[in-house]
Design a protein around this motif. Sequence first.
Motif, short mmCIF file in Angstrom:
data_model
loop_
_atom_site.label_atom_id
_atom_site.label_comp_id
_atom_site.label_asym_id
_atom_site.label_seq_id
_atom_site.Cartn_x
_atom_site.Cartn_y
_atom_site.Cartn_z
N PRO A 120 0.84 -1.20 0.00
CA PRO A 120 0.00 0.00 0.00
C PRO A 120 0.88 1.25 0.00
O PRO A 120 1.93 1.29 0.63
CB PRO A 120 -0.79 -0.12 1.30
CG PRO A 120 -0.06 -1.11 2.14
CD PRO A 120 0.71 -1.99 1.22
N GLY A 121 0.46 2.24 -0.73
CA GLY A 121 1.20 3.49 -0.78
C GLY A 121 2.51 3.38 -1.53
O GLY A 121 3.46 4.11 -1.25
N SER A 122 2.57 2.48 -2.50
CA SER A 122 3.78 2.29 -3.30
C SER A 122 4.10 3.57 -4.07
O SER A 122 3.21 4.21 -4.64
CB SER A 122 3.57 1.13 -4.27
OG SER A 122 4.68 1.00 -5.12
N LEU A 123 5.37 3.95 -4.08
CA LEU A 123 5.80 5.17 -4.76
C LEU A 123 6.97 4.89 -5.68
O LEU A 123 7.76 3.98 -5.43
CB LEU A 123 6.22 6.23 -3.73
CG LEU A 123 5.15 6.67 -2.73
CD1 LEU A 123 5.78 7.46 -1.60
CD2 LEU A 123 4.09 7.50 -3.44
N PHE A 124 7.11 5.68 -6.73
CA PHE A 124 8.24 5.60 -7.66
C PHE A 124 8.41 4.20 -8.23
O PHE A 124 9.51 3.66 -8.28
CB PHE A 124 9.54 6.07 -6.99
CG PHE A 124 9.43 7.41 -6.33
CD1 PHE A 124 9.22 8.55 -7.08
CD2 PHE A 124 9.50 7.52 -4.94
CE1 PHE A 124 9.11 9.79 -6.46
CE2 PHE A 124 9.39 8.75 -4.33
CZ PHE A 124 9.19 9.89 -5.09
N GLY A 125 7.31 3.60 -8.66
CA GLY A 125 7.37 2.29 -9.28
C GLY A 125 7.79 1.18 -8.33
O GLY A 125 8.41 0.21 -8.75
N GLY A 126 7.44 1.31 -7.06
CA GLY A 126 7.77 0.27 -6.09
C GLY A 126 9.15 0.42 -5.47
O GLY A 126 9.60 -0.46 -4.74
N ARG A 127 9.81 1.54 -5.71
CA ARG A 127 11.14 1.75 -5.13
C ARG A 127 11.08 2.11 -3.65
O ARG A 127 12.02 1.91 -2.92
CB ARG A 127 11.89 2.82 -5.91
CG ARG A 127 12.11 2.42 -7.35
CD ARG A 127 12.98 3.39 -8.11
NE ARG A 127 12.98 3.11 -9.52
CZ ARG A 127 13.60 2.10 -10.09
NH1 ARG A 127 14.29 1.26 -9.36
NH2 ARG A 127 13.54 1.92 -11.39
N THR A 128 9.96 2.64 -3.24
CA THR A 128 9.70 2.88 -1.82
C THR A 128 8.18 2.85 -1.64
O THR A 128 7.44 2.78 -2.61
CB THR A 128 10.32 4.20 -1.32
OG1 THR A 128 10.27 4.23 0.11
CG2 THR A 128 9.61 5.42 -1.89
N CYS A 129 7.74 2.88 -0.40
CA CYS A 129 6.30 2.90 -0.13
C CYS A 129 6.06 3.57 1.22
O CYS A 129 6.98 3.71 2.03
CB CYS A 129 5.73 1.48 -0.16
SG CYS A 129 6.32 0.41 1.16
N LEU A 130 4.83 3.96 1.45
CA LEU A 130 4.50 4.70 2.67
C LEU A 130 4.80 3.90 3.95
O LEU A 130 5.35 4.48 4.91
CB LEU A 130 3.05 5.16 2.64
CG LEU A 130 2.74 6.22 1.58
CD1 LEU A 130 1.26 6.57 1.57
CD2 LEU A 130 3.59 7.47 1.77
N PRO A 131 4.49 2.59 4.04
CA PRO A 131 4.83 1.87 5.27
C PRO A 131 6.34 1.86 5.57
O PRO A 131 6.75 2.03 6.72
CB PRO A 131 4.32 0.45 5.03
CG PRO A 131 3.22 0.61 4.04
CD PRO A 131 3.65 1.75 3.15
N PHE A 132 7.18 1.71 4.53
CA PHE A 132 8.62 1.72 4.77
C PHE A 132 9.14 3.13 5.00
O PHE A 132 10.13 3.31 5.72
CB PHE A 132 9.37 0.99 3.66
CG PHE A 132 9.31 -0.50 3.83
CD1 PHE A 132 10.12 -1.15 4.74
CD2 PHE A 132 8.39 -1.25 3.12
CE1 PHE A 132 10.05 -2.51 4.93
CE2 PHE A 132 8.30 -2.61 3.30
CZ PHE A 132 9.14 -3.26 4.21
N MET A 133 8.48 4.12 4.43
CA MET A 133 8.83 5.49 4.76
C MET A 133 8.51 5.76 6.23
O MET A 133 9.26 6.46 6.92
CB MET A 133 8.11 6.47 3.84
CG MET A 133 8.67 6.47 2.43
SD MET A 133 7.79 7.59 1.31
CE MET A 133 8.31 9.19 1.95
N ALA A 134 7.41 5.19 6.72
CA ALA A 134 7.08 5.33 8.14
C ALA A 134 8.16 4.66 9.00
O ALA A 134 8.51 5.17 10.07
CB ALA A 134 5.71 4.73 8.43
N CYS A 135 8.69 3.53 8.52
CA CYS A 135 9.80 2.87 9.25
C CYS A 135 11.01 3.78 9.29
O CYS A 135 11.67 3.90 10.33
CB CYS A 135 10.15 1.54 8.60
SG CYS A 135 8.92 0.25 8.82
N TRP A 136 11.32 4.42 8.16
CA TRP A 136 12.43 5.38 8.14
C TRP A 136 12.16 6.52 9.12
O TRP A 136 13.07 6.99 9.82
CB TRP A 136 12.62 5.95 6.73
CG TRP A 136 13.41 5.09 5.81
CD1 TRP A 136 12.92 4.35 4.78
CD2 TRP A 136 14.82 4.88 5.82
NE1 TRP A 136 13.95 3.69 4.15
CE2 TRP A 136 15.13 4.00 4.77
CE3 TRP A 136 15.86 5.35 6.62
CZ2 TRP A 136 16.42 3.58 4.48
CZ3 TRP A 136 17.15 4.94 6.33
CH2 TRP A 136 17.43 4.07 5.29
#
Length: 195
Positions: free
Chosen positions: A86-102
């Motif tokens: 969910p919230g995949s960005l830039f063609g799957g290079r990052t996403c909102l859940p992993f940005m939240a982890c960052w």
Amino acid sequence: MEEIVHFLFVVPGQWQDRAGLLFGPFSPIYGCGAVLMTIFLNRFHKSNWLIIFLMAAVIGGAFEAFVSLFMQYAFGAVAWDYSNMPGSLFGGRTCLPFMACWGLLGVVWIKLCLPWMLKLVNLIPWNWRYAVTTVCAALMIVDGAMTLLSLDCWYQRMAGKPAETAMAQFFDRNFDNEYMQERFQSMSIDPSNAT
């Protein structure tokens, strides 16, 4: 953290090595991410945690997308693909859940770990600090350079190019496709993806 998430949620019960360098348990993405957080967020260490969270999420997500793009275009390598998240960005290079982890990692690093680490570092005499920093930096530079060279040789093998130089032959002997696939378990190389 990634290994635990993979073990518990992605493929329950399967342990996957998520190291990012040829030697040691190091992940250059997290290491460089911590450096970026320190450079850009250190002056905000007294700010509200939400500001640090949001800034760290953007910095981490942008850095993750950049590294993914570099790996694909330089080596045809894909180490992660979040296009189904969910919230995949830039063609799957990052996403909102992993940005939240960052973002969470940024808050923990800036608010908790960095102040403690700075106190610890200040206990070390100056001459020891320089010596330890020099040795650690030299080891990481060698590890990083050998990793990039081994990825390039892996890429060349996958593209069907024979090892013509002594260096390529060294990497073919010591870091063959089987070794590289075992070491970089989440990575695949497809020369048609590279430029």
